[in-house]
Each structure stands twice: as C-alpha cells, then as structure tokens.
Motif scaffolding. Structure first.
Motif, PDB file in Angstrom:
ATOM      1  N   THR A  80       0.839  -1.195   0.000  1.00 32.31           N
ATOM      2  CA  THR A  80       0.000   0.000   0.000  1.00 32.31           C
ATOM      3  C   THR A  80       0.879   1.252   0.000  1.00 32.31           C
ATOM      4  O   THR A  80       0.604   2.223  -0.710  1.00 32.31           O
ATOM      5  N   LEU A  81       1.956   1.194   0.780  1.00 30.55           N
ATOM      6  CA  LEU A  81       2.886   2.323   0.831  1.00 30.55           C
ATOM      7  C   LEU A  81       3.683   2.458  -0.457  1.00 30.55           C
ATOM      8  O   LEU A  81       3.909   3.573  -0.950  1.00 30.55           O
ATOM      9  N   GLU A  82       4.101   1.324  -1.006  1.00 31.34           N
ATOM     10  CA  GLU A  82       4.933   1.307  -2.210  1.00 31.34           C
ATOM     11  C   GLU A  82       4.404   0.252  -3.177  1.00 31.34           C
ATOM     12  O   GLU A  82       4.866  -0.895  -3.178  1.00 31.34           O
ATOM     13  N   PRO A  83       3.435   0.587  -4.007  1.00 36.58           N
ATOM     14  CA  PRO A  83       2.842  -0.393  -4.928  1.00 36.58           C
ATOM     15  C   PRO A  83       3.848  -1.028  -5.890  1.00 36.58           C
ATOM     16  O   PRO A  83       3.588  -2.116  -6.415  1.00 36.58           O
ATOM     17  N   GLY A  84       4.982  -0.390  -6.095  1.00 36.18           N
ATOM     18  CA  GLY A  84       5.990  -0.932  -6.991  1.00 36.18           C
ATOM     19  C   GLY A  84       7.100  -1.681  -6.283  1.00 36.18           C
ATOM     20  O   GLY A  84       8.169  -1.902  -6.871  1.00 36.18           O
TER      21      GLY A  84
END
Length: 263
Positions: free
Chosen positions: A74-78
């Motif tokens: 959620t914080l870093e979708p990648g």
C-alpha cells in the motif's frame, strides 16, 4: 475436449504436490486493503514480515506477516520484494490452512502477488517461481483450474531456470520433475525424463529435502528402488537449515511413507 481427457487432466491435478499446474489468470489488483498500520516504512514492514515468516508453523504469525506485506505494498505499490514475498507467504498459508475459504483466497492473492512481481521485474526468478506455486495450489483444489493447460506452469519454471538455475536449491527442477513424473502421457508425462530433471536439480540441491524425496519417488516409479533408498538415506542425513525446518519435517514424514512402500 472429451470426457476422458477431462478425467485425465483432473487426475493429474489432484496428485500434484502444490507447486503448480494451472494456467488461470489472476488480476494483480485483487489485494484486499490492509487494516490501518503505524508509521513503519515499507522496508521496515518487509523486515517485520520476514521475522513472522520464520514462525510460519503458527499460521497466526504467518497471517500477521501477510498483513505487514500488504501494508508495504500500500505504501509502495511498486515494491518487488513485498510482491514476491506476498506470493510466497500466501502459498504457505494456502497449503496449510484447514479453512477452504481461506485456502482459496490465499492462493488467489498469492497468484496476484506473483503476477505483480513478474510485471515489476520479469528478469528476476522469485515472482515467476511463486506465481507458479500458487497456480498449482489453486489447481489442486479447483476443478476449473484443473481443466486448464499445464503449459504456463512449465513456462514459469523454465523461465526460473534461465534466470537462476539454482534458485531455491534447484526447486524449479524439482517442480518440472514432478510434472513429468505425475502427468499422464497425453500431457507430456515421462517418468524417465522426470528422473533426468530431478538429477539435474540435485547439482544445486544436495540439501534440498523435497528434491531428494521427489527423486526417490521418481526412481521408485522406474523400478530403481535401490537408488530410491539411497536418496531417502541421504535425506535422513541432511542437517536442516533453521530457515527450512518446517519443510524438512514435512519431507521426512513423506519419506517414511515411501520407505515403507518400497521396503
């Protein structure tokens, strides 16, 4: 497709060991929103998840690890490392939970994590391997998944071999060997080819308990029981890594059944 072919495909799927054999497509966007968390960074959440995975025999701890990974994505979708771990963690949950609904959801979410990882970094092996594992877990328990082709799983594992032949101590060879060992001939099953594939994997997996177990099964299937017993003996002499102790205990339990069968 005629009835006999459907029956053969179903029989093939039901005997696979959970690393897998389905060509179903899963959307990489099927993750449920995680509950609100603290102020941890994605890296901190991944580190927390790794610690929880070390206690995976307690599925409550494993579920907490999955929640941490969902927060990280959620914080870093990648974030590739969170995505492939989500596939790995969900595979273990799906393979061990007694709740059918949770099992199906775990394999579905695990496949989604694997697909996301492949989309993020197709040149790395982790996403391909755990995507295939979750396809297989789903195929074990789903008629629809069981009716699909095995080509995609073979393609995923062959991709792993191209990227990192020794990944997970030869585990891609183990998966491919199991395909050839268990599939009906009409789908490419070939017991001798299974032996050859598993022997190749042994170059990278002398301490891979499940690889030795599957090689013993393949030897037994081609009436080479003396060599099967040698593999079981070698398995018994492995000093398991603490990181893979749960898997070693499972392999040993299966090995005792095979030993009794061929003795």
């Amino acid at each position: 497709m005629n009835f006999n072919r459907i029956k053969n495909r179903l029989s093939f799927v039901l005997v696979m060991i959970g690393v897998g054999w389905s060509a179903l497509s899963y959307s990489p966007q099927t993750f449920e929103a995680p509950p609100p968390g603290g102020n941890e960074s994605a890296a901190e959440l991944i580190a927390q998840a790794d610690k929880l995975y070390a206690e995976r025999e307690d599925l409550t701890r494993l579920r907490s690890g999955i929640t941490a990974l969902r927060r990280a994505l959620t914080l870093e979708p990648g974030n590739y490392d969170a995505a492939w771990r989500l596939a790995k963690f969900n595979y273990y949950l799906g393979a061990h939970t007694k709740d059918e609904s949770e099992r199906d959801r775990a394999f579905r979410d695990g496949a989604a994590g694997g697909k996301r990882a492949v989309e993020l970094q197709a040149n790395k092996p982790e996403g391909h391997f755990w995507l295939g594992a979750n396809y297989g877990g789903s195929a074990q328990h789903s008629t629809l998944a069981g009716l699909t082709s095995v080509d995609n799983i073979i393609e995923e594992m062959e991709t792993v071999l191209k990227l990192d032949e020794g990944y997970q101590s030869g585990s891609a060879y183990m998966v491919l060997g199991q395909v050839y060992l268990t599939a009906p001939k009409m789908l490419g099953g070939d017991k001798q080819k299974a032996v050859e594939m598993l022997e190749k994997g042994l170059r990278f997996g002398e301490n891979n308990a499940f690889l030795r177990l599957r090689l013993a099964e393949a030897y037994s299937a081609v009436n080479r029981n003396d060599e099967a017993r040698k593999q079981l003996e070698a398995l018994s002499n492995i000093k398991p890594s603490a990181d893979y102790l749960p898997e070693y205990k499972e392999a040993m339990a299966e090995a005792e059944k095979l030993r009794a069968k061929i003795s």
